[in-house]
Write a protein that holds these residues in place. Structure first.
Motif, PDB file in Angstrom:
ATOM      1  N   VAL A  46       0.643 -30.662  36.996  1.00  0.00           N
ATOM      2  CA  VAL A  46       0.812 -31.468  35.750  1.00  0.00           C
ATOM      3  C   VAL A  46       1.187 -30.435  34.615  1.00  0.00           C
ATOM      4  O   VAL A  46       0.365 -29.353  34.495  1.00  0.00           O
ATOM      5  CB  VAL A  46      -0.649 -32.117  35.411  1.00  0.00           C
ATOM      6  CG1 VAL A  46      -0.645 -32.645  34.099  1.00  0.00           C
ATOM      7  CG2 VAL A  46      -0.869 -33.167  36.450  1.00  0.00           C
ATOM      8  N   THR A  47       2.037 -30.677  33.816  1.00  0.00           N
ATOM      9  CA  THR A  47       2.317 -29.949  32.549  1.00  0.00           C
ATOM     10  C   THR A  47       2.411 -31.080  31.547  1.00  0.00           C
ATOM     11  O   THR A  47       2.531 -32.308  31.702  1.00  0.00           O
ATOM     12  CB  THR A  47       3.516 -29.051  32.792  1.00  0.00           C
ATOM     13  OG1 THR A  47       4.570 -29.887  32.790  1.00  0.00           O
ATOM     14  CG2 THR A  47       3.577 -28.121  33.716  1.00  0.00           C
ATOM     15  N   GLY A  57       3.888 -30.835  24.568  1.00  0.00           N
ATOM     16  CA  GLY A  57       3.607 -30.053  25.642  1.00  0.00           C
ATOM     17  C   GLY A  57       2.481 -29.492  25.758  1.00  0.00           C
ATOM     18  O   GLY A  57       2.023 -29.095  26.773  1.00  0.00           O
ATOM     19  N   ARG A  58       1.341 -29.787  24.818  1.00  0.00           N
ATOM     20  CA  ARG A  58       0.080 -29.310  24.803  1.00  0.00           C
ATOM     21  C   ARG A  58      -0.701 -30.397  25.709  1.00  0.00           C
ATOM     22  O   ARG A  58      -0.462 -31.501  25.694  1.00  0.00           O
ATOM     23  CB  ARG A  58      -0.407 -29.269  23.524  1.00  0.00           C
ATOM     24  CG  ARG A  58      -0.546 -27.768  22.886  1.00  0.00           C
ATOM     25  CD  ARG A  58       1.104 -27.629  22.272  1.00  0.00           C
ATOM     26  NE  ARG A  58       1.285 -26.532  21.349  1.00  0.00           N
ATOM     27  CZ  ARG A  58       2.481 -26.083  20.930  1.00  0.00           C
ATOM     28  NH1 ARG A  58       3.681 -26.719  21.310  1.00  0.00           N
ATOM     29  NH2 ARG A  58       2.391 -25.144  19.975  1.00  0.00           N
ATOM     30  N   LEU A  59      -1.906 -29.917  26.195  1.00  0.00           N
ATOM     31  CA  LEU A  59      -2.993 -30.777  27.001  1.00  0.00           C
ATOM     32  C   LEU A  59      -4.208 -30.304  26.720  1.00  0.00           C
ATOM     33  O   LEU A  59      -4.363 -28.873  26.326  1.00  0.00           O
ATOM     34  CB  LEU A  59      -2.362 -30.645  28.535  1.00  0.00           C
ATOM     35  CG  LEU A  59      -1.270 -31.237  28.892  1.00  0.00           C
ATOM     36  CD1 LEU A  59      -1.171 -31.016  30.440  1.00  0.00           C
ATOM     37  CD2 LEU A  59      -1.399 -32.962  28.737  1.00  0.00           C
ATOM     38  N   CYS A  60      -5.240 -30.892  26.861  1.00  0.00           N
ATOM     39  CA  CYS A  60      -6.487 -30.536  26.864  1.00  0.00           C
ATOM     40  C   CYS A  60      -6.986 -30.544  28.223  1.00  0.00           C
ATOM     41  O   CYS A  60      -6.471 -30.885  29.056  1.00  0.00           O
ATOM     42  CB  CYS A  60      -7.578 -31.583  25.955  1.00  0.00           C
ATOM     43  SG  CYS A  60      -7.860 -32.930  26.861  1.00  0.00           S
ATOM     44  N   SER A  61      -8.188 -30.090  28.414  1.00  0.00           N
ATOM     45  CA  SER A  61      -9.130 -29.639  29.735  1.00  0.00           C
ATOM     46  C   SER A  61      -8.710 -31.263  30.800  1.00  0.00           C
ATOM     47  O   SER A  61      -8.634 -31.297  32.046  1.00  0.00           O
ATOM     48  CB  SER A  61     -10.218 -29.257  29.856  1.00  0.00           C
ATOM     49  OG  SER A  61     -10.951 -30.059  28.952  1.00  0.00           O
ATOM     50  N   ILE A  64      -5.571 -32.198  32.145  1.00  0.00           N
ATOM     51  CA  ILE A  64      -5.039 -31.431  33.466  1.00  0.00           C
ATOM     52  C   ILE A  64      -5.974 -31.527  34.486  1.00  0.00           C
ATOM     53  O   ILE A  64      -5.696 -32.012  35.787  1.00  0.00           O
ATOM     54  CB  ILE A  64      -5.243 -30.085  33.170  1.00  0.00           C
ATOM     55  CG1 ILE A  64      -4.302 -29.428  31.914  1.00  0.00           C
ATOM     56  CG2 ILE A  64      -4.560 -29.338  34.339  1.00  0.00           C
ATOM     57  CD1 ILE A  64      -4.719 -28.088  31.432  1.00  0.00           C
ATOM     58  N   ALA A  65      -7.347 -31.990  34.247  1.00  0.00           N
ATOM     59  CA  ALA A  65      -8.356 -31.943  35.443  1.00  0.00           C
ATOM     60  C   ALA A  65      -8.136 -33.396  36.009  1.00  0.00           C
ATOM     61  O   ALA A  65      -9.046 -33.640  37.081  1.00  0.00           O
ATOM     62  CB  ALA A  65      -9.747 -31.830  34.799  1.00  0.00           C
ATOM     63  N   ALA A 186     -11.703 -31.199  16.553  1.00  0.00           N
ATOM     64  CA  ALA A 186     -11.587 -29.857  17.306  1.00  0.00           C
ATOM     65  C   ALA A 186     -12.356 -30.097  18.936  1.00  0.00           C
ATOM     66  O   ALA A 186     -11.679 -29.416  19.800  1.00  0.00           O
ATOM     67  CB  ALA A 186     -11.998 -28.668  16.577  1.00  0.00           C
ATOM     68  N   PRO A 190      -8.589 -32.073  20.849  1.00  0.00           N
ATOM     69  CA  PRO A 190      -8.269 -30.544  20.499  1.00  0.00           C
ATOM     70  C   PRO A 190      -6.518 -30.864  20.427  1.00  0.00           C
ATOM     71  O   PRO A 190      -5.932 -30.050  19.539  1.00  0.00           O
ATOM     72  CB  PRO A 190      -8.294 -29.633  21.680  1.00  0.00           C
ATOM     73  CG  PRO A 190      -8.998 -30.690  22.746  1.00  0.00           C
ATOM     74  CD  PRO A 190      -9.287 -32.162  22.277  1.00  0.00           C
ATOM     75  N   VAL A 191      -5.842 -31.578  20.873  1.00  0.00           N
ATOM     76  CA  VAL A 191      -4.164 -31.847  20.786  1.00  0.00           C
ATOM     77  C   VAL A 191      -3.959 -32.113  19.253  1.00  0.00           C
ATOM     78  O   VAL A 191      -3.092 -31.814  18.649  1.00  0.00           O
ATOM     79  CB  VAL A 191      -3.817 -32.576  21.987  1.00  0.00           C
ATOM     80  CG1 VAL A 191      -2.099 -32.609  21.716  1.00  0.00           C
ATOM     81  CG2 VAL A 191      -4.005 -31.834  23.447  1.00  0.00           C
ATOM     82  N   TRP A 193      -6.071 -31.691  16.863  1.00  0.00           N
ATOM     83  CA  TRP A 193      -6.422 -30.924  16.014  1.00  0.00           C
ATOM     84  C   TRP A 193      -5.591 -29.780  15.637  1.00  0.00           C
ATOM     85  O   TRP A 193      -5.403 -29.304  14.565  1.00  0.00           O
ATOM     86  CB  TRP A 193      -7.738 -30.127  16.517  1.00  0.00           C
ATOM     87  CG  TRP A 193      -8.188 -29.087  15.808  1.00  0.00           C
ATOM     88  CD1 TRP A 193      -7.662 -27.628  15.857  1.00  0.00           C
ATOM     89  CD2 TRP A 193      -9.079 -29.174  14.638  1.00  0.00           C
ATOM     90  NE1 TRP A 193      -8.344 -27.052  14.887  1.00  0.00           N
ATOM     91  CE2 TRP A 193      -9.211 -27.806  14.299  1.00  0.00           C
ATOM     92  CE3 TRP A 193      -9.713 -30.069  13.930  1.00  0.00           C
ATOM     93  CZ2 TRP A 193      -9.876 -27.570  12.900  1.00  0.00           C
ATOM     94  CZ3 TRP A 193     -10.431 -29.948  12.716  1.00  0.00           C
ATOM     95  CH2 TRP A 193     -10.443 -28.454  12.237  1.00  0.00           C
ATOM     96  N   ARG A 194      -4.535 -29.762  16.666  1.00  0.00           N
ATOM     97  CA  ARG A 194      -3.402 -28.648  16.576  1.00  0.00           C
ATOM     98  C   ARG A 194      -2.908 -28.966  15.067  1.00  0.00           C
ATOM     99  O   ARG A 194      -2.456 -27.896  14.406  1.00  0.00           O
ATOM    100  CB  ARG A 194      -2.666 -28.694  17.644  1.00  0.00           C
ATOM    101  CG  ARG A 194      -1.251 -28.030  17.385  1.00  0.00           C
ATOM    102  CD  ARG A 194      -0.016 -28.386  18.388  1.00  0.00           C
ATOM    103  NE  ARG A 194       0.899 -27.954  17.727  1.00  0.00           N
ATOM    104  CZ  ARG A 194       2.260 -28.573  17.850  1.00  0.00           C
ATOM    105  NH1 ARG A 194       2.135 -29.650  18.281  1.00  0.00           N
ATOM    106  NH2 ARG A 194       3.250 -28.252  17.365  1.00  0.00           N
ATOM    107  N   ILE A 582     -14.235 -29.936  35.318  1.00  0.00           N
ATOM    108  CA  ILE A 582     -14.917 -30.484  33.826  1.00  0.00           C
ATOM    109  C   ILE A 582     -16.326 -30.361  33.801  1.00  0.00           C
ATOM    110  O   ILE A 582     -16.920 -29.830  32.878  1.00  0.00           O
ATOM    111  CB  ILE A 582     -14.498 -31.855  33.872  1.00  0.00           C
ATOM    112  CG1 ILE A 582     -12.808 -32.016  33.640  1.00  0.00           C
ATOM    113  CG2 ILE A 582     -15.418 -32.493  32.392  1.00  0.00           C
ATOM    114  CD1 ILE A 582     -12.386 -31.231  32.263  1.00  0.00           C
TER     115      ILE A 582
END
Lengths: 664, 181
Positions: A46-47, A57-61, A64-65, A186, A190-191, A193-194, A582
């Motif tokens: 997964v991206t 393109g950003r992800l948090c935990s 992905i998990a 945050a 978090p994405v 929060w960027r 997680i």
């Protein structure tokens, strides 16, 4: 404004795969674009989706998990049945058989207790198909008890989110000041929060108001500590000072407020409130904060989800409008977790639950109210409950203590949770990665999220479950409903059922997705209008500001339970909760101030008992100054925020005496 | 000093402790819960005057210029690549953990599933194909970024310059440069 060319990110996978699916993560309300790589019906990688305008393109935990959860060996993959909770579950050969069994039990309960004995509960991850199907089923069955965590209580007779001129979080980089109120962005998103971090790098001031020291507060330029639940009252207090100092623009008050003098007059309700004590801030701090916020025009106020459940939520709309924030790029009001419009498919336009008061409180106090009214004989007690996710461990916790009185508890879910362990019939659900569906995220975006993998044949969608159940009651076809049979026709039907989304269709969403565009609601007059934010959702551009309430319901400690417990973090879906990647990162330690712990002789890491009016739990203590002395914080959820803490060898009375002395 | 070296730059002020990097690495390398390739350290909350302060520091293996782990490894499994990446060849590793003892930061750890050492390998196979390392790609706030040495220095300089410039703003009506610090 100075800017520089962004870094060139090169994404992709090295893992062998047959196909790559561009879709959207549905674990939280940000709705990040993801690309899932699939080989032989398994997700191999997964991206993030670099083309997605919000997540880039950003992800948090979690994004992905979730892969681990989809293939979790603990997942329930066959319907389960047992006569009573004392028996062990036996697998049922197929769904039809399991639905027959459930329908029989429901019919028996209905014969004995009448239709109002049934409640249906949808957790945050139930999916729109389940929650809409649940309402239809409830309407045909004849019960008004549908708990849907995504639906917020009404204010002003209309759902409050209709009035929030949400600016996309990507606009925050144009802001000069970002004001977060009881939102730990945050930590929880978090994405998103960027964009706060990007704004801060470009000189925006970040101001955080919260009841404890959070990750967001650690990055803030200025902060203010308030009592938990005091967010809206803070807004009202700041507005009053701003009004007194003439900071509200007269032209905007006349032009954009439908009756600004009535609204201003309602501030008299604030006079009886002892602001300093209730909010825990000094008048000086309020004035300084007000001066800071009104020194800029491009201010975006970001309010946390819990504020929507409390009185006075409408103050943010009034502030953002009257102070001119909504007229600026990079300014406005961003209300977290309110990106979904309200769907009222029965077109009655009325409050959907006439017998249950929605005016205040969140769903667990609603559940508590229902139970109390039943004991007082004012309504039929709940004897049958159909629920998704770990509702009994979360927002329906009051029902878990009377679970034995339930004659039918049906669980639609796939992970071993408290709710599953208390139920009689279990229907394994397909998770979001295994079905197509509509998904609404913050920023008012409508996604058509494509499924990534095929589910196990026994894991079905909420649509299948509720249609199947309805069939057993003879409600399969009715002349008035056009029956959506699959997710796609359900999606089109749903979009057409709300004035906010009418004009949008799944085809339109797919086309936009293909081009890398985002589609936002509303669609005035059925047209897709691309407009630069900010814009108003009312036809004439005027708002009806909510009058200032006199009751604020900011919780305080009680005599028996002098501490306040703050439940932190966004409750994760059962899918995420089952991911070892997680769970190894999380801590269920309860944060307690060193002075409070010291008085009770609690050491760092020691076992503690936290009691509330309806029960107690065991946990471990983590001493930190991040919480004030009168507060505890943790990921646990309680029925009410007033608690007491003690060591296992203290009695409640001893601890209460120590705490009362300490907090004096 | 080779110009081929890439750098994983850590902008710690951006880190919010979300652990996306750790989970992304686990997915990329198929790691079980347990061994950590990245360490996200939370510093604080500390009392700083009369306010609280807290920050996060994400670190991977440092891929040292003079790696103690490579010197310690008896089989030659732990090695340093031409572009600087230090990694362990699982086929040669015998799981003796001498490298783990030698590393001053305690970075190599035993993967109990495989019986071999695991540590950050700089996503060497990904970067050989021109892709970013998984941790940097996932990081939501840009605390971990990747690129050539020159590009990373430029990025750092540009961010600093942006911040310096933001201390001055042009006011609308006065056209004066005002110190906004």
């Amino acid at each position: 404004m100075i800017d520089h060319p962004p870094l060139h990110r090169i994404s992709g996978t090295r893992k062998k795969h047959e196909r790559a699916i561009r879709t959207v993560c549905q674990e939280c309300s940000v709705g990040c674009g993801i690309i899932a790589y699939v080989d032989d019906n398994r997700i191999v990688d997964v991206t993030g989706d670099e083309r997605h305008p919000i997540s880039s393109g950003r992800l948090c935990s979690r994004g992905i998990a979730f892969v681990q959860g989809v293939e979790n060996p603990l997942r329930v993959t066959a319907p389960l049945y047992r006569e009573s909770t004392q028996d062990t579950f036996t697998p049922v050969s197929d769904w039809d058989k399991a639905l027959d069994l459930l329908a029989d039990r429901l019919k028996r309960a209905r014969e004995r207790h009448g239709p109002e004995c049934l409640a249906i509960a949808c957790d945050a991850h139930a999916g729109l198909d389940f929650s809409l199907g649940a309402r239809r089923f409830a309407r045909l069955w004849g019960t008004s008890l549908v708990f849907d965590v995504r639906e917020r209580p009404s204010g002003n007779g209309l759902p409050s989110h209709l009035h929030s001129p949400t600016v996309s979080c990507t606009e925050w980089i144009r802001s000069r000041c970002l004001f977060l109120v009881e939102s730990d962005l945050a930590e929880t998103h978090p994405v998103a929060w960027r964009w706060v971090a990007e704004a801060q790098d470009r000189g925006a001031k970040v101001v955080v108001a919260d009841s404890r020291f959070t990750s967001s507060m650690a990055k803030a330029d200025a902060s203010i500590a308030i009592m938990p639940g005091g967010g809206n009252l803070l807004g009202a207090a700041l507005s009053r000072i701003a009004l007194d100092k003439g900071k509200f623009r007269k032209d905007l008050l006349k032009e954009a407020f439908r009756d600004h003098s009535a609204w201003q007059a309602s501030f008299s309700n604030l006079e009886a409130v002892d602001l300093e004590n209730v909010l825990g801030v000094s008048l000086r701090e309020l004035e300084d904060l007000q001066a800071l916020l009104t020194s800029e025009e491009r201010v975006t106020v970001i309010t946390g989800p819990s504020l929507a459940y409390r009185p006075g939520h409408g103050i943010w709309l009034a502030m953002a409008t009257g102070l001119g924030w909504t007229r600026q790029p990079g300014g406005g009001w961003y209300s977290v977790d309110t990106g979904q419009p309200s769907f009222q498919p029965d077109d009655s336009g009325e409050d959907r639950h006439p017998s249950v008061q929605w005016s205040a409180g969140d769903h667990s106090s609603l559940a508590q109210t229902v139970i109390e009214e039943a004991s007082a004989g004012r309504r039929a007690p709940v004897r049958a409950l159909i629920t998704t996710g770990n509702s009994l461990g979360g927002f329906l916790a009051p029902f878990s203590s009377c679970a034995e009185e339930l004659e039918v508890l049906a669980h639609f879910g796939s992970f071993p949770t408290l709710t599953l362990n208390l139920s009689h019939v279990v229907f394994p659900s397909a998770v979001w990665a295994e079905r197509d569906g509509l998904f609404f995220s913050n920023d008012r975006v409508i996604h058509w999220a494509r499924k990534i993998v095929e589910p196990n044949e026994n894991c079905r969608s909420g649509l299948d479950f509720l249609i199947g159940l309805a069939e057993r009651f003879g409600w399969a076809s009715s002349e008035n409903d056009t029956e959506p049979e699959d997710q796609r026709s359900f999606g089109d039907w749903l979009l057409g059922s709300s004035p906010m989304t009418r004009g949008c269709s799944v085809d339109l969403l797919l086309e936009a997705h293909h081009k890398g565009d985002l589609v936002r609601w509303p669609f005035p007059e059925g047209r897709l209008v691309r407009r630069d934010p900010p814009f108003f959702l009312t036809a004439d551009g005027k708002i009806d500001p909510e009058p200032i309430p006199s009751q604020w319901e900011v919780p305080t400690g009680s005599e028996r339970f002098p501490l306040l417990f703050l439940s932190t973090g966004t409750p994760a879906s059962d899918l995420i909760g089952s991911c070892p990647w997680i769970t190894e990162l999380e801590s269920d330690a309860i944060h307690i101030h060193p002075d409070t712990a010291g008085a009770l002789r609690i050491e760092n890491g020691a076992k503690i008992i936290v009691e509330c009016a309806t029960g107690e739990i065991e946990a471990y203590a983590r001493l930190t100054k991040a919480v004030p002395t009168g507060m505890l914080a943790g990921t646990q959820r309680f029925h009410s925020p007033q608690v007491l803490v003690r060591t296992p060898d203290q009695t409640s009375e001893e601890a209460l005496a120590i705490l009362t002395e300490l907090l004096r | 000093m080779s110009c081929d070296k890439n750098i994983l730059a850590v902008e710690a002020y951006r880190c919010v402790g979300c652990h996306a990097c750790q989970v992304a690495c686990k997915l990329e390398h198929g790691l079980p819960p347990g061994p950590r390739t990245l360490t996200v350290t939370r510093l604080g909350p500390f009392l700083h005057g009369d306010t609280l302060a807290m920050s996060f520091l994400p670190t991977t293996c440092f891929h040292c210029d003079k790696p103690a782990c490579v010197a310690a490894c008896p089989t030659g499994a732990m090695q340093k690549r031409e572009d600087g990446i230090v990694f362990s060849d699982a086929q040669l590793c015998i799981g003796c953990q001498t490298c783990a003892v030698a590393c001053p930061y305690g970075i190599p750890r035993l993967n109990t599933d495989t019986g071999k050492i695991f540590k950050c390998d700089g996503c060497k196979d990904r970067i050989s194909e021109g892709l970013w390392p998984s941790c940097a790609l996932a990081c939501p706030t840009g605390a971990l970024i990747f690129g050539s040495r020159g590009r990373m220095v430029q990025e750092r300089r540009q961010r600093e310059a942006t911040r310096v410039v933001q201390t001055f703003t042009l006011t609308q009506d006065q056209n004066n440069v005002q110190d906004n610090r």
